[in-house]
Design an enzyme around this catalytic site. Structure first.
Site, PDB file in Angstrom:
ATOM      1  N   ARG A 327      13.382  -2.365  -8.671  1.00  0.00           N
ATOM      2  CA  ARG A 327      12.644  -1.393  -8.828  1.00  0.00           C
ATOM      3  C   ARG A 327      12.497   0.232  -9.460  1.00  0.00           C
ATOM      4  NH1 ARG A 327       7.935  -0.913  -4.833  1.00  0.00           N
ATOM      5  NH2 ARG A 327       8.193  -2.750  -3.741  1.00  0.00           N
ATOM      6  N   GLU A 729       6.021   5.198   1.132  1.00  0.00           N
ATOM      7  CA  GLU A 729       7.051   6.378   0.394  1.00  0.00           C
ATOM      8  C   GLU A 729       6.349   7.027  -0.824  1.00  0.00           C
ATOM      9  OE1 GLU A 729       8.027   1.493   0.061  1.00  0.00           O
ATOM     10  OE2 GLU A 729       9.700   1.945   0.067  1.00  0.00           O
TER      11      GLU A 729
END
Lengths: 780, 492
Positions: A327, A729
């Site tokens: 990620r 997030e």
């Protein structure tokens, strides 16, 4: 600025019916404020309950020569001491690769690793007993830092490479080229409620566990594995967590498994709740990164080629490090088109606690890397950093990511322009320059940075969710799904989705704890996916029930199903309106099933990890933030003066909840990049293991002016639940604007002639060292 | 008598008998009393999740209003509560309906309306801090951010909480003076309890006069003294080395006064920060910023200046400032009283000039000469509720452009709070100019060899020590130059 900095006031929608898009209070708000919300440690302790304490390794890497626990066993109040030999199943509490031990066996791989469990009448007795263990170690070569791991060539997995175009050739050909590196510190989750599990034995060696976890299914499966029992022997339940932030995704298993093992072995209930210091020593954190960049660009600051090298400290075991580092690679473009790009990612194994998921899951580190590049390019080209950012944004034919996903929903340019206008970027940039010219000691900095965050688990199979809805004969609704509540407001959002579906008042929907025996095989509540996945699964279940009720009503009233509609006033059937409870009662009497499960699997996504190509993300969430800071060049003390935020949550399911996520995420990100510093000593001992030494932001650190807005036109391009977007997030990364602003303030000391070597977190010390370094290099 | 602790909880007298004297209030609330709204977030007084209000009669006169303080229950030892009143988050809701807390108090309602809770774990503590503000508890008159500096929230970013705080309306605190008077103990409280885990008998002594304290101290030379327990509490919850004998100095009236000795202030060893902050800040404005940032509201409401000195910590913030001011320490052993310069008390790390049976009775702080430049600076990673990496104090008197007196003291630079002899010598007799000050600042390298630790590196400490002297000079000589990011943030 006339605005006092008060957080945006949320208009309360006062209607009896509160479905989606309403700013409804958190479902537990009343219980929170009155102290009646129950967390694991608040549950009444069952009679005979034992307290479990874990004995810990004091060495980073060593062979266990001997472990004498006789004094531990003989200590007052001790009922049972368990070691690896007492585990009936597998000695493993890992999420993916089987390399996390419940109790060390033969060797320890980090300080704080669990060696054994003491079960005693009181936690004081258990702790005092554990201190009597006599463990003889033979030290083995240990890597504490990334550098040491490199020297020993210790890796979690092979380095990964993501590339598009010929970066090397582009770099060679570019008119301008710069290289640099910087480091980004880790972060402790510092959830206010620490890890906690309470296990109660059931018949036949089964066990029920109350656990503060984001991933009840995984905890269930791991306990079953440890006990050597099928999954169905274990039930894991979570009503709420006092914060998670990723720290209770895989990290809860150790404590839950220890409690469950004690419960099964002794036949007595058992609680395992480490205190704050034990928790911080024993559980993983955000990965710290070392970033190297090599970037080629033209005179206008447009990137032509870039090579990024991302190296992270993964800790002793694999945990989720592969996906986290992936990620980081996925977000090393942020909102920018990289024409020729190579991203190499090294995953270093160190003898420190295994780093784990943390809000953003590697994304923040990747994004911080490319934003540093933007600042460096701007400095080298002598341009305003926002101008450089604008010139490199995705747009038009520049829409292909380094992993070959086409950016189809790009709203970053619009967000940036709106924010730049509303925060008065240009005038304030001039004011900052004037301030800096006039002030010898204090220096200001201003920076505006965007966020583009990919939404979906990049491990494709995790993008599934289940739900269970019962409608009782009185029309009251029991709602259950696989998502766990950690404060983010998931439960209320999903309840709003259910209330909207049935067009009933919100208080008719009973929110129930997440339990593995209601909805099985769930994914972690993580990757910002909670509302997206579980909301859709609930819609699926509600759709089935509405279908049955519609068919029943159509038949009974003799109308076409199209003439049955659910409205806030009741169910309209032809010309008649029947109350929802009435209809349910009648359906029950007519022997219609009023219970249904729902399921959802995110469409369109597919990713080939071997080539690092595909569509890992269903869609992107966007935002932008502008921060202004002031720095003291004598001490490095820094204060964030003002921040303006514009964030896209699509069509918000609950604007009040979403604003809370945006503002809270920003402040948490600010902490990561400023005051929160993890310090390990040379022997791998964490020196910052309590709030006395580890400093998360306080109320006074919040900028006095903080303007947060949800982007009005926001609407998900994909058919997500009511066209909303994930919000958990992405806002954390808005705080990168703070770091860029500090960098800019530091650069002003050298009149922007050199790029500051500022590392994150920008503690007063880091800032002062960067200031002095700039002074030296800029020659004045 | 003697073995029972009595305190008032929501108007009801609660008794605790047969408890270990190092039991914390938090343990007692969450355990036997089942008041689980009060949370354990850190067990070291740093997060505020366990904030409760404690009320006490200050003079023993029930016509006096009850003095309420927000404190961290996790490091209050239960015997300290004897004869006092406690309020927890459960005390606020006006009625209980189906276990849901019933009708919330306006503070609670404001938190709901503003979406001030997310995970909810810190919320009860925040509610209690805000309630303390509503009833005018100690220290609650400060700016909201300061009142909440000891309440960590990891979810909200504080905005909604600050908004809720601004809606809080003043109201009277519950009047519990009469019942408090009724349970106030007249006899010296002693507790003794067998610790089954360690196999020792642990004792608590609570003398009621200076003479009783002196006698208890002499009779128990190994005893630990407890004032606010902000340090001793950590020996229990963190070091897990609960002392065997503890002497509570909090009930000795002679230690709880601020008086005058000629032109100097005499601060009793039992005076809490919160009780001294106004007097000290008015007299020595240089102290006010540091004292505002020392600990948190909860810590200042418990901790004492005497304790901050007596524990001998190298990183206490009061000692450097008091040393720079020329403070003297009053020590007592039985009938014997001696007075020493404060700096002489600190011999080495972990070693103080205190004889067995001797205790700190007071600190005497002289008034500086007219025109004295007095500056105190606290450097830490975070502005609020953080332990200093460096704490600097400068008291400089300049006459006709020449330094005629210089006292420079630092915390965090050595094993003890210490004066900077070489720097002082360089300043003395020198002109008060940038050049001379820079020369004197360089001398700090001779005075100190700081250590590197998790708070800062040796290099940072050495550099900022020098720079802070330069800051003091700039602030005194060039008042137009901005030097404080906090001031910039306040009016920026």
């Amino acid at each position: 600025m006339a605005d006092s900095g008060a957080s945006p006031k949320v208009e309360k929608k006062v209607t009896p019916f509160q479905g989606v898009h309403a700013s409804v209070a958190h479902d537990s708000a009343l219980r929170h404020v009155t102290g009646t919300a129950i967390y694991v440690d608040d549950l009444p302790e069952p009679a005979g309950m034992l307290h479990v304490h874990l004995g810990m390794s004091t060495r980073a890497h060593a062979r266990i020569v001997s472990m004498d626990l006789s004094a531990v066993r003989a200590s007052p109040g001790v009922v049972r001491v368990l070691t690896a030999e007492d585990i009936p199943g597998e000695n493993d509490v890992s999420p993916v690769i089987h390399d996390d031990r419940l109790f060390a066996q033969g060797e320890v791989y980090c300080v704080g690793q669990s060696l054994f469990a003491v079960a005693a009448a009181s936690i004081a007795a258990a702790r005092a007993a554990a201190a009597k263990a006599v463990v003889e170690y033979e030290d083995l070569p240990a890597a504490i830092t990334i550098e040491q791991a490199q020297a020993l060539d210790l890796k979690i997995e092979a380095s990964q490479r993501m590339a598009r175009g010929d970066a090397a050739a582009a770099l060679e050909a570019a008119p301008h080229r710069i290289q640099g590196k910087f480091s980004i510190g880790g972060q402790d989750h510092f959830y206010l409620e620490g890890q906690a599990s309470l296990a109660t034995p059931r018949e036949e060696g089964d066990v029920h566990v109350w656990c503060s976890t984001q991933h009840p299914t995984e905890v269930q499966h791991l306990i079953a594995r440890v006990l050597g029992r099928p999954d169905h022997a274990v039930t894991v339940e979570v009503r709420r967590m006092g914060g998670g932030f990723g720290g209770k995704e895989t990290q809860a298993s150790l404590f839950a498994a220890a409690a469950a093992l004690v419960a099964v072995k002794t036949g007595r209930p058992a609680k395992c709740r480490p205190d704050r210091d034990e928790d911080m020593v024993m559980t993983g954190k955000r990965h710290d990164f070392e970033v190297g960049y090599d970037v080629g660009f033209d005179a206008e600051g447009r990137l032509e080629g870039i090579r990024l090298e991302l190296a992270s400290r993964c800790g002793a075991t694999t945990d989720l490090s592969p996906a986290i580092n992936d990620r980081a690679m996925f977000h090393a473009d942020n909102a920018y088109y990289l024409p020729a790009v190579e991203i190499v990612s090294h995953r270093w194994r160190t003898h420190t606690v295994s780093n784990t998921a943390f809000r953003g899951f590697g994304g923040p580190q990747g994004m911080a890397a490319i934003e540093r590049v933007m600042d460096a390019v701007a400095q080298a080209a002598g341009l305003d950093p926002l101008e450089v950012r604008r010139r490199n944004l995705y747009g038009g034919s520049h829409n292909l990511t380094p992993y070959y996903q086409v950016v189809e929903d790009n709203v970053a340019p619009q967000l940036i322009e709106e924010l730049a206008r509303s925060c008065d970027y240009e005038a304030r940039q001039r004011a900052v320059d004037a301030f800096n010219a006039a002030n010898p000691i204090l220096k200001k900095g201003l920076a505006l940075t965007p966020v583009k965050f990919g939404v979906s688990f990049t491990t494709t199979h995790l993008n599934q969710a289940g739900a269970l809805i019962h409608i009782y004969a009185d029309g009251s609704i029991m709602l259950n799904h696989g998502g766990a509540e950690m404060g983010q407001g998931l439960y209320i959002k999903v309840a709003q989705v259910a209330a909207e579906a049935f067009q009933v008042p919100l208080d008719r929907v009973k929110i129930t704890s997440t339990t593995t025996d209601k909805v099985p095989n769930t994914s972690a509540t993580a990757a910002s996916s909670g509302a997206d996945l579980n909301g859709m699964a609930v819609l699926d279940a509600a759709g089935k029930l509405k279908g049955r009720l519609t068919a029943f009503a159509a038949e009974k009233w003799g109308v076409d199903p199209s003439q049955v509609t659910f409205t806030p006033d009741g169910v309209r059937i032809g010309g008649e309106t029947v109350s929802f409870p009435d209809l349910c009662r009648q359906a029950y009497l007519a022997r219609i099933s009023l219970s249904a499960t729902g399921f959802y699997a995110t469409p369109k996504i597919a990713y080939d990890r071997k080539t690092h190509r595909g569509r890992p993300f269903y869609y992107f969430a966007y935002g932008a933030a502008c921060s202004e800071v002031v720095v003291d060049t004598l001490t490095g003390e820094t204060k964030v003066l003002r921040a303006d935020i514009l964030h896209d949550v699509g069509r918000s399911l609950n604007p009040a909840i979403d604003l809370g996520q945006v503002e809270g995420g920003f402040i948490q990100g600010m902490g990561w990049l400023t005051t929160e510093e993890l310090v390990y000593d040379a022997k791998g001992v964490l020196k910052t293991h309590a709030p006395s030494t580890y400093k998360i932001p306080t109320a006074g650190d919040r900028p006095r002016v903080l303007n947060v807005k949800l982007w009005e036109p926001g609407r998900n391009a994909e058919p997500t639940v009511h066209r909303s977007k994930a919000v958990g997030e992405p806002p954390l990364m808005l705080a990168i604007s703070v770091f860029s602003a500090i960098t800019r303030a530091v650069a002003s000391v050298g009149d922007h002639r050199v790029m500051p070597n500022l590392d994150a977190p920008a503690t007063p010390e880091a800032v002062l060292m960067a200031v002095e370094d700039v002074r030296r290099r800029a020659g004045g | 008598m003697g073995g029972t602790i009595r305190f008032l909880l929501d108007g009801e007298v609660r008794e605790a008998a047969g408890v270990d004297p190092t039991t914390t209030l938090l343990e007692h609330l969450r355990g036997p009393l089942r008041r689980t709204g009060t949370k354990e977030g850190c067990a070291e007084g740093d997060c505020g999740s366990c904030t409760v209000l404690v009320g006490e009669l200050t003079t023993g006169d029930d016509l006096d209003p009850v003095n309420w303080r927000a404190v961290n229950a996790c490091i209050q030892l239960l015997p300290m509560l004897d004869g006092k009143a406690v309020m927890t988050v459960e005390s606020l809701a006006t009625q209980t309906v189906a276990g849901c807390g019933g009708k919330p108090h306006p503070v609670q309602q404001a938190m709901i309306d503003r979406h001030g809770s997310q995970c909810g774990f810190c919320t009860p503590g925040i509610v209690m801090s805000l309630y303390g503000r509503a009833v005018g508890a100690c220290g609650a008159g400060a700016p909201v951010e300061d009142v909440l500096a000891g309440n960590l929230c990891r979810c909200t970013g504080y905005g909604p909480i600050l908004d809720a705080a601004r809606e809080v309306v003043r109201e009277p605190a519950p009047d519990v003076a009469a019942p408090l008077k009724a349970i106030q103990r007249q006899a010296m409280l002693t507790l003794a309890h067998e610790d089954p885990v360690r196999g020792v008998t642990r004792r608590w002594l609570a003398p009621r006069s200076l003479a009783e304290l002196a006698a208890a101290a002499e009779a128990n030379p190994d005893a630990a003294f407890v004032a606010g327990a902000t340090d001793v509490g950590l020996w229990v919850t963190k070091l897990r080395k609960p002392p065997q004998t503890l002497i509570d100095i909090g009930r000795v009236p002679e230690l709880k006064t601020i008086g005058r000795v000629g032109d100097a202030l005499r601060i009793g060893a039992g005076v809490r920060y919160v009780e001294a902050i106004e007097t000290l800040s008015a007299r020595y404005p240089g102290l006010s910023d540091m004292m505002r940032r020392l600990g948190s509201t909860q810590v200042r409401n418990s901790g004492t200046i005497g304790g901050n000195i007596a524990n001998g910590s190298p990183i206490g913030d009061m000692p450097p400032a008091l040393i720079a001011l020329g403070a003297r320490l009053v020590l007592r052993r039985g009938e014997q009283v001696r007075e020493i310069p404060l700096e002489d008390f600190f011999i080495a790390y972990g070693k103080q000039d205190r004889q067995p049976g001797e205790f700190v009775e007071a600190v005497i702080v002289p008034r500086g000469p007219a025109g004295q430049i007095f500056k105190v600076y606290k450097l830490s990673k975070r502005f609020d509720q953080d332990i200093s990496a460096v704490c600097a104090a400068f008291a400089v008197t300049v006459v006709d452009g020449v330094v005629i007196e210089a006292r420079v003291a630092f915390g965090g630079m050595a094993g003890t709070p210490r004066r900077a002899d070489a720097c002082e010598a360089a300043l003395l007799g020198s002109p008060w100019t940038r050049e001379a000050v820079e020369e004197a600042a360089a001398k700090l390298d001779e005075d100190y060899t700081p250590l590197s630790d998790m708070r800062a590196s040796a290099g940072y400490r050495a550099t900022t020590a020098r720079n802070l002297l330069i800051r003091a000079f700039i602030e005194s000589a060039q008042p137009g130059v901005a030097t404080s990011v906090l001031a910039e943030a306040a009016h920026g």
